[in-house]
Design a protein around this motif. Structure first.
Motif, short mmCIF file in Angstrom:
data_model
loop_
_atom_site.label_atom_id
_atom_site.label_comp_id
_atom_site.label_asym_id
_atom_site.label_seq_id
_atom_site.Cartn_x
_atom_site.Cartn_y
_atom_site.Cartn_z
N GLN A 220 -70.62 -2.08 72.57
CA GLN A 220 -70.22 -3.45 71.96
C GLN A 220 -71.12 -3.61 70.23
OE1 GLN A 220 -73.62 -5.53 73.66
NE2 GLN A 220 -72.07 -7.21 74.42
N ILE A 221 -70.74 -4.17 69.82
CA ILE A 221 -71.31 -3.69 69.15
C ILE A 221 -71.76 -5.78 67.75
CG2 ILE A 221 -70.34 -4.01 65.94
CD1 ILE A 221 -70.38 -1.28 67.45
N GLU A 222 -72.58 -6.07 67.40
CA GLU A 222 -73.50 -7.15 66.77
C GLU A 222 -73.53 -7.50 64.89
OE1 GLU A 222 -77.30 -8.57 68.88
OE2 GLU A 222 -76.80 -7.65 70.64
N VAL A 223 -72.87 -7.85 65.00
CA VAL A 223 -72.90 -8.76 63.36
C VAL A 223 -73.93 -9.68 63.10
CG1 VAL A 223 -71.79 -8.41 61.18
CG2 VAL A 223 -71.05 -7.03 63.29
N ALA B 51 -73.24 -12.74 65.91
CA ALA B 51 -71.49 -12.64 66.81
C ALA B 51 -70.94 -10.71 67.29
CB ALA B 51 -71.12 -12.34 65.29
N THR B 52 -71.05 -10.79 68.71
CA THR B 52 -70.10 -9.74 69.03
C THR B 52 -69.11 -9.30 69.56
OG1 THR B 52 -70.62 -10.92 71.31
CG2 THR B 52 -72.72 -9.86 70.67
N ILE C 77 -75.54 -4.63 61.33
CA ILE C 77 -75.06 -4.76 62.76
C ILE C 77 -76.20 -4.02 63.16
CG2 ILE C 77 -73.17 -3.60 62.61
CD1 ILE C 77 -72.68 -3.94 59.80
N SER C 78 -75.56 -3.89 64.08
CA SER C 78 -76.04 -3.32 65.34
C SER C 78 -75.55 -2.59 66.78
CB SER C 78 -77.32 -3.78 65.60
OG SER C 78 -77.19 -4.67 66.11
N GLY C 79 -75.58 -1.58 67.22
CA GLY C 79 -74.92 -2.04 68.64
C GLY C 79 -75.23 -0.48 69.87
N SER C 80 -74.78 -1.30 70.70
CA SER C 80 -74.89 0.27 72.00
C SER C 80 -73.75 0.46 72.52
CB SER C 80 -75.18 -0.61 73.50
OG SER C 80 -74.39 -1.84 73.59
#
Length: 863
Positions: free
Chosen positions: A775-778, A790-791, A743-746
């Protein structure tokens, strides 16, 4: 047939005609011969007059005789690379001896050896010149010189050693003038006090004390012969350094003394039986202390200038050098203190050579730790030790890339192995075998078996050719199968630095040197030394070796050069250690992992350094085994390199090495053989970026080992005002198979940050920024497979931007990423927020009119 009849008169006329014809021929021949003789005579006259004119012209340019220069040698000034004085080279101490104090036997030995007709000629001796030619033919080269003692005094005082017509003409002219102005005794006295006698000393009395610890009148006949013979080639005949050559020279002098009736045959034969080393005192510095600053560097300057044909101790030169005084002083600080590097004891030694990578100019030299004498053992130049694994790029991997175009990914099996063509087993330092690996990994892990296999692939002849293009000067007799890992070789840090610099200089080799130019005593004549650059290898070989050697100084598993890592600098380098023999290990009970030598050679685009560390001997003065390097002490060479390169690079721009067009960089999927390109689904941890020679063995096939993993589904996100946190949840069809999620995000589209890895399907972000857009990316991960991301975007409300009672229930208008909302927003009434907002989509919209309820955001999935 009738015979042709001639009358007597006709026969007479015919005979006279023949006679006249012959006479005219003879007269014609005599005329031509006379013309040739006359022409040759005229040519000789012209040549003679031209020679006289040339001699007169050169003689008119000769310097004037100067009493001070005749009496004393003139020291040479050494200038650093910035043009500032770095010291002088020249004897400060001389034991001057007057003519009448010189023993007769010493006079006889010198005159018999150097100028047997000294008291008969007038400065130039035609008879001696012819005799010298005959003597060199009959008794061997070097038996007798052609210059008189007078000429040698002139040359040492005013001229150079260059063998030019101008110098010889001026030497002859000044010799005649010297004989007119001074007596033979005075000239002889000048000569014996001026001549260079090796070790930075001048004069026969000084030499007598230096070599034998006594004055001339106390010397024996064999010792006198040695002193008298030194001047011809003082460094080669130095009995401390070359006793075998000194012995031969001593015997030549004794033979000349006998030939000129200065000693009897019995005396000659008895003296020849006495070894030249008999009576020699212990070798020390002339003044028992180092005279020059930067002694190790000056040592190299002296050798280079002498090799150019000049005497830096007496020729009064200005020597412009490559010395970086700051680098030199820091090098000496490293060696002579424990302030920068900690040493185990005072017996521990090191040799350091620091070069300019692009030019081969030597910037600094470390010849010893705590040196005691001037011109002692210079361990940067004079030592001959096995280089260990630092030889692998030079004899193994460099040649095989050059000749076979191996890629950095080329697979080699690390396995039990015998040296090529032998039954001798080869092992690795850890006594393990790691199986198939790339050439890159084999080099940065310093595995021995793959190196030996590369050597066998290319062959010893090509390996030697490659090494000698880098200035190593290896001979066939030195190369054995174990040379692949340093066996049988003896090299110095100077040679290793020169070789490694070529890798950092796109394959161009420059001979390491300390002298840029010298200016002669006249202040006008300049002698430049610029060595010619040499293409030693292809640019692809240099770059590919460099790229692999950068991994030696990395955090990769097994990388051997971690102690040499310099943050912020692109550095390539190689470690090297040597081993004790199995017999010594058993005999002396040597600890496991102990080593007699440790090396590190490395470079940036600006500087190259090679460092040797160890002990001069593993045994003490009683022959007991005592000295060795422990595994920790083997890292000292790396620490010296790290600190030195870091210091000289401070404040300087050090660009990275530039990849040439002959090389291509390709992402290879690890484990493929032959190599295959990584696919878009290959996990990053399974990709290795490798180098190939353009047009040679470049892979075209893409690996299909990894399939696409599905992205997370049903990604939702909401802001929970009660707990002041963002809550994100998702699903995945392979939860039961152990899939995990990265999981990452900005925030506000700025730098991305990681939220970690988890096997859960929920993420909470506490205390989000009011008004911020997240904005979250999985991304799903299963084994070596990685999915696309997936965002979802989530907006956190800002309380300052909200009103109190003018809400028409818009919060019920919430958009989920699957777009399947069928409910309607029922938030009615001005500001009372009572609309239930029962949307029938995949997420329930429970927004009321209360302005504190946030917009849950809209989710999107990327397949």
């Amino acid at each position: 047939m009738a015979e042709k009849y001639q009358t007597r008169e006709e026969r007479r006329k015919q005979q006279e005609a023949v006679k006249n014809k012959k006479g005219k021929g003879k007269k014609k021949k005599r005329s031509i011969f006379k013309k040739i003789i006359l022409s040759l005579f005229l040519i000789c006259v012209v040549v003679f007059l031209a020679g006289v004119g040339t001699f007169a012209y050169y003689a008119s340019k000769a310097p004037h005789l100067n009493k001070t220069q005749l009496k004393d040698p003139i020291a040479s000034e050494v200038l650093a690379m910035d043009g500032k004085s770095a010291g002088t080279i020249g004897a400060k101490k001389r034991d001057y001896i007057a003519y009448d104090k010189i023993p007769d036997k010493v006079k006889d030995a010198i005159i018999a050896t150097e100028d047997s007709r000294f008291f008969k000629h007038h400065g130039i001796d035609p008879i001696r010149l012819g005799g010298a030619v005959i003597a060199n033919v009959t008794r061997g080269f070097g038996s007798e010189g052609a210059s008189t003692i007078t000429q040698q005094v002139v040359k040492m005082s005013f001229l150079t050693n260059k063998k030019t017509l101008e110098r010889k003409a001026q030497e002859a002219w000044l010799s005649l003038q010297l004989e007119r102005q001074y007596t033979k005794e005075e000239i002889f006295e000048m000569y014996v006090n001026k001549i260079y006698m090796s070790a930075g000393i001048h004069g026969i009395q000084t030499a007598s004390k230096y070599y034998y610890g006594k004055t001339l009148d106390k010397l024996t006949l064999p010792q006198i012969a040695l002193i008298a013979g030194l001047q011809q080639s003082p460094n080669n005949y130095n009995p401390f350094e070359h006793p075998d050559l000194a012995e031969k020279r001593k015997n030549v002098v004794l033979g000349l003394m006998y030939q000129h009736k200065k000693i009897s045959k019995e005396e000659m034969e008895a003296a020849k039986k006495v070894p030249v080393t008999k009576g020699l005192k212990k070798q020390t510095n002339v003044n028992n202390v180092a005279q020059n600053k930067y002694d190790a560097f000056m040592d190299m300057v002296i050798d280079e200038v002498e090799a150019m044909g000049y005497n830096p101790f007496s020729d009064g030169l200005k020597i412009y050098t490559t010395l970086d005084t700051d680098a030199q002083e820091y090098t000496e600080q490293i060696l002579n203190s424990n302030d920068i590097v900690q040493y185990p004891d005072d017996m521990f030694q090191a040799g350091i050579t620091l070069l300019d990578t692009k030019t081969g100019e030597i910037r600094a030299v470390g010849g010893a730790r705590n040196p005691k004498v001037q011109r002692g053992l210079n361990r940067a130049v004079d030592i001959k030790r096995s280089p260990g694994s630092t030889i692998k790029p030079i004899l193994d991997y460099g040649p095989v890339i050059e000749e076979k175009q191996w890629s950095t990914y080329h697979q080699i099996v690390d396995e039990p192995y015998n040296y090529e063509g032998t039954s001798v087993k080869l092992n690795n330092f850890d006594n393990r075998f790691l199986g198939p690996m790339s050439m890159r990994e084999a080099l940065y892990r310093s595995r021995n078996v793959p190196a030996a296999k590369a050597w066998a692939e290319v062959g010893p002849n090509k390996a030697k050719e490659f090494a000698n293009n880098l200035g190593l000067g290896l001979k066939d007799s030195e190369l054995v199968p174990s040379s692949a890992i340093g066996g049988g070789l003896e090299l110095s840090p100077l040679k290793m630095a020169g070789a490694y610099a070529a890798f950092g200089n796109n394959g161009i080799y420059n001979k390491p040197h300390t002298v840029r130019k010298i200016v002669l005593q006249d202040g006008e004549t300049i002698v430049k030394t610029n060595p010619e650059p040499k293409v030693a290898m292809k640019d692809y070989t240099a770059y590919m070796i460099t790229d692999m050697l950068k991994d030696v100084l990395s955090s990769k598993p097994g990388a051997t050069g971690r102690s040499a890592i310099i943050p912020g600098l692109e550095v390539a380098g190689k470690t090297g250690t040597t081993n004790f023999s199995d017999d010594d290990v058993a005999k002396y009970n040597i600890p496991a992992g102990a080593s007699p030598d440790s090396w590190f050679a490395g470079y940036t685009t600006n500087y190259t350094a090679a460092i040797w560390t160890g002990y001069d001997s593993s045994k003490d003065e009683n022959g007991n085994f005592k000295y060795y390097l422990t595994p920790n002490e083997q890292k000292i060479s790396q620490l010296i390199f790290k600190n030195l390169i870091e210091h000289v690079s401070e404040g300087k721009n050090t660009p990275d090495f530039k990849m040439p067009k002959s090389v291509v960089k390709i992402p290879i999927e690890k484990g493929t053989n032959p190599p295959q390109k990584a696919s878009e689904y290959t996990p990053s941890g399974s990709i290795s970026y490798e180098l190939f020679v353009r047009g040679h063995n470049e892979p075209s096939q893409v690996s299909h080992r990894y399939e696409q993993l599905e992205a997370p589904t049903n990604l939702n996100g909401t802001y929970d005002q009660a707990t002041n946190q963002i809550i994100v949840n998702w699903n995945h069809p392979k939860i039961s198979e152990g899939v995990s999620f990265e999981i990452s995000g900005s925030l506000n589209n700025e730098g991305k940050q990681s939220y970690g890895n988890t096997k859960d399907t929920t993420l909470s972000i506490a205390n989000p920024q009011p008004g911020g857009t997240y904005q979250i990316e999985v991304k799903a991960i299963l084994g070596d497979q990685t999915s696309k991301s997936a965002t979802i975007t989530i907006k956190v409300p800002d309380p300052d931007e909200l009103g109190n009672g003018d809400d028409n229930g818009d919060n019920g208008d919430q958009d989920q990423d699957n777009g399947e909302h069928n409910g309607s927003d029922n938030g009615n009434g001005p500001g009372n927020g009572n609309g239930p907002g029962n949307g029938n989509g995949s997420g329930n919209d429970n927004g009321g009119g209360n302005q504190e309820n946030p917009d849950p955001g809209s989710g999107t999935e990327t397949p």
